[in-house]
Write an enzyme that holds these catalytic residues in place. Sequence first.
Site, PDB file in Angstrom:
ATOM      1  CE1 TYR A   1      28.969 -98.703 -82.516  1.00  0.00           C
ATOM      2  CE2 TYR A   1      27.315 -99.145 -84.202  1.00  0.00           C
ATOM      3  CZ  TYR A   1      28.534 -98.607 -83.836  1.00  0.00           C
ATOM      4  OH  TYR A   1      29.301 -97.962 -84.778  1.00  0.00           O
TER       5      TYR A   1
HETATM    6  N1  LIG Z   1      34.189 -99.230 -88.881  1.00  0.00           N
HETATM    7  C1  LIG Z   1      32.882 -99.285 -89.092  1.00  0.00           C
HETATM    8  O1  LIG Z   1      32.398-100.198 -89.796  1.00  0.00           O
HETATM    9  C2  LIG Z   1      31.963 -98.241 -88.510  1.00  0.00           C
HETATM   10  C3  LIG Z   1      30.639 -98.189 -88.965  1.00  0.00           C
HETATM   11  C4  LIG Z   1      29.778 -97.224 -88.447  1.00  0.00           C
HETATM   12  C5  LIG Z   1      30.228 -96.338 -87.487  1.00  0.00           C
HETATM   13  N2  LIG Z   1      31.530 -96.418 -87.046  1.00  0.00           N
HETATM   14  C6  LIG Z   1      31.935 -95.469 -86.008  1.00  0.00           C
HETATM   15  O2  LIG Z   1      33.070 -94.762 -86.460  1.00  0.00           O
HETATM   16  C7  LIG Z   1      33.851 -94.352 -85.339  1.00  0.00           C
HETATM   17  C8  LIG Z   1      35.294 -94.729 -85.597  1.00  0.00           C
HETATM   18  O3  LIG Z   1      35.374 -96.121 -85.704  1.00  0.00           O
HETATM   19  P1  LIG Z   1      36.554 -96.897 -86.454  1.00  0.00           P
HETATM   20  O4  LIG Z   1      35.912 -97.937 -87.269  1.00  0.00           O
HETATM   21  O5  LIG Z   1      37.506 -95.961 -87.038  1.00  0.00           O
HETATM   22  O6  LIG Z   1      37.182 -97.660 -85.190  1.00  0.00           O
HETATM   23  P2  LIG Z   1      38.665 -97.808 -84.650  1.00  0.00           P
HETATM   24  O7  LIG Z   1      38.600 -98.836 -83.573  1.00  0.00           O
HETATM   25  O8  LIG Z   1      39.610 -98.005 -85.783  1.00  0.00           O
HETATM   26  O9  LIG Z   1      38.938 -96.375 -84.017  1.00  0.00           O
HETATM   27  C9  LIG Z   1      38.222 -95.952 -82.880  1.00  0.00           C
HETATM   28  C10 LIG Z   1      39.183 -95.243 -81.955  1.00  0.00           C
HETATM   29  O10 LIG Z   1      38.443 -94.804 -80.813  1.00  0.00           O
HETATM   30  C11 LIG Z   1      39.230 -95.011 -79.670  1.00  0.00           C
HETATM   31  N3  LIG Z   1      38.355 -95.093 -78.510  1.00  0.00           N
HETATM   32  C12 LIG Z   1      37.383 -95.996 -78.279  1.00  0.00           C
HETATM   33  N4  LIG Z   1      36.797 -95.738 -77.114  1.00  0.00           N
HETATM   34  C13 LIG Z   1      37.405 -94.644 -76.586  1.00  0.00           C
HETATM   35  C14 LIG Z   1      37.224 -93.899 -75.420  1.00  0.00           C
HETATM   36  N5  LIG Z   1      36.303 -94.233 -74.486  1.00  0.00           N
HETATM   37  N6  LIG Z   1      38.015 -92.813 -75.210  1.00  0.00           N
HETATM   38  C15 LIG Z   1      38.953 -92.479 -76.127  1.00  0.00           C
HETATM   39  N7  LIG Z   1      39.169 -93.162 -77.257  1.00  0.00           N
HETATM   40  C16 LIG Z   1      38.393 -94.221 -77.490  1.00  0.00           C
HETATM   41  C17 LIG Z   1      39.977 -96.319 -79.946  1.00  0.00           C
HETATM   42  O11 LIG Z   1      41.134 -96.448 -79.149  1.00  0.00           O
HETATM   43  C18 LIG Z   1      40.292 -96.158 -81.425  1.00  0.00           C
HETATM   44  O12 LIG Z   1      41.549 -95.556 -81.644  1.00  0.00           O
HETATM   45  C19 LIG Z   1      33.245 -95.058 -84.124  1.00  0.00           C
HETATM   46  O13 LIG Z   1      32.444 -94.135 -83.415  1.00  0.00           O
HETATM   47  C20 LIG Z   1      32.384 -96.141 -84.723  1.00  0.00           C
HETATM   48  O14 LIG Z   1      31.311 -96.492 -83.896  1.00  0.00           O
HETATM   49  C21 LIG Z   1      32.391 -97.336 -87.540  1.00  0.00           C
END
Ligand SMILES: NC(=O)c1ccc[n+]([C@@H]2O[C@H](COP(=O)([O-])OP(=O)(O)OC[C@H]3O[C@@H](n4cnc5c(N)ncnc54)[C@H](O)[C@@H]3O)[C@@H](O)[C@H]2O)c1
Length: 273
Positions: A178
């Site tokens: 990741y």
């Molecule tokens: N939540 C955290 O703590 C955190 C921290 C750092 C970075 N992020 C990043 O923030 C972004 C959003 O994360 P979040 O926490 O809102 O997660 P989340 O799971 O709530 O939302 C992510 C969305 O992406 C969609 N998704 C995943 N893979 C996909 C694909 N191949 N094609 C289309 N849709 C896809 C999922 O269905 C989901 O709706 C991500 O890139 C994640 O890596 C999150």
Amino acid sequence: MTTTTNDARNEHMTGTDDERHRGPDFSGRVAVVTGGAQGIGYAAAEIMGDGGAALAILDWDKDAADRAVASLSRRGIRALALHVDVTDQPSVKSAFDDIRARFGRVDILVNNAGVAGPNRPVWETPPDFMRRMFEVHVMGAYHCIAEVVPGMIDVGYGRIVNVASVAGKEGNAGGGAYSAAKAGLIALTKSLGKELARKDVLANVITPGMVTTGIGARSGVSDERNQQLTALIPMGRQAHPDELGQLIAFVASDRLTFTTGSVFDASGGRATY
Ligand SMILES: NC(=O)c1ccc[n+]([C@@H]2O[C@H](COP(=O)([O-])OP(=O)(O)OC[C@H]3O[C@@H](n4cnc5c(N)ncnc54)[C@H](O)[C@@H]3O)[C@@H](O)[C@H]2O)c1
């Protein structure tokens, strides 16, 4: 595992719900948010939509994407759900063809779709999982960028916001795949920002720390791991999705004019660069 719904109140942001959602003016803008069905992406979509943008939600989770669009529509926001895996280039192309047919063009792209994964040292990480992380976070963003940049250059306006992670700056032990993929997305953004610097198309990247979304539960991250990563945050808490939504909306807006290829940190003080 901490999870909140998109409607949960954020006690860290002051004001009424309406005031907390007040972001920049997006009147007449068309925004695409990948992974916008829930979590951070949905929060950003709602804030941009409340500011006047039309929204396309690209997400492979059909039910969640349909619920998100229903929720945006109830707020009076023009919104379209496209059920797409961002790693599948032909599907991505066809989704952007649909968006252009419906809305005419794309002004804003938020590459936010992402997944985490089980905690493993680098040398024990299965090759398929390593590849999948790069497919989703680097290739997925690249496919969408390739779709929108020519049109943005033509009209002389665009905002691209990639959502990486503090893991891409610092690395997380046990999260090598990741972290490496998110580092790739950061470097991709830096190159893109320089390439587009004279085209009035700005490309920037956000690096969240921990955010109270369902990503951990969806990706098999344990409660123990969740607590370990939260303990690294000087503010001593995880962010609410709205706090990231506000940052993304600002970086996606025309209030941002002299910053490109840059990294906007939102890690509660974990990274200070
Ligand atoms: N939540 C955290 O703590 C955190 C921290 C750092 C970075 N992020 C990043 O923030 C972004 C959003 O994360 P979040 O926490 O809102 O997660 P989340 O799971 O709530 O939302 C992510 C969305 O992406 C969609 N998704 C995943 N893979 C996909 C694909 N191949 N094609 C289309 N849709 C896809 C999922 O269905 C989901 O709706 C991500 O890139 C994640 O890596 C999150």
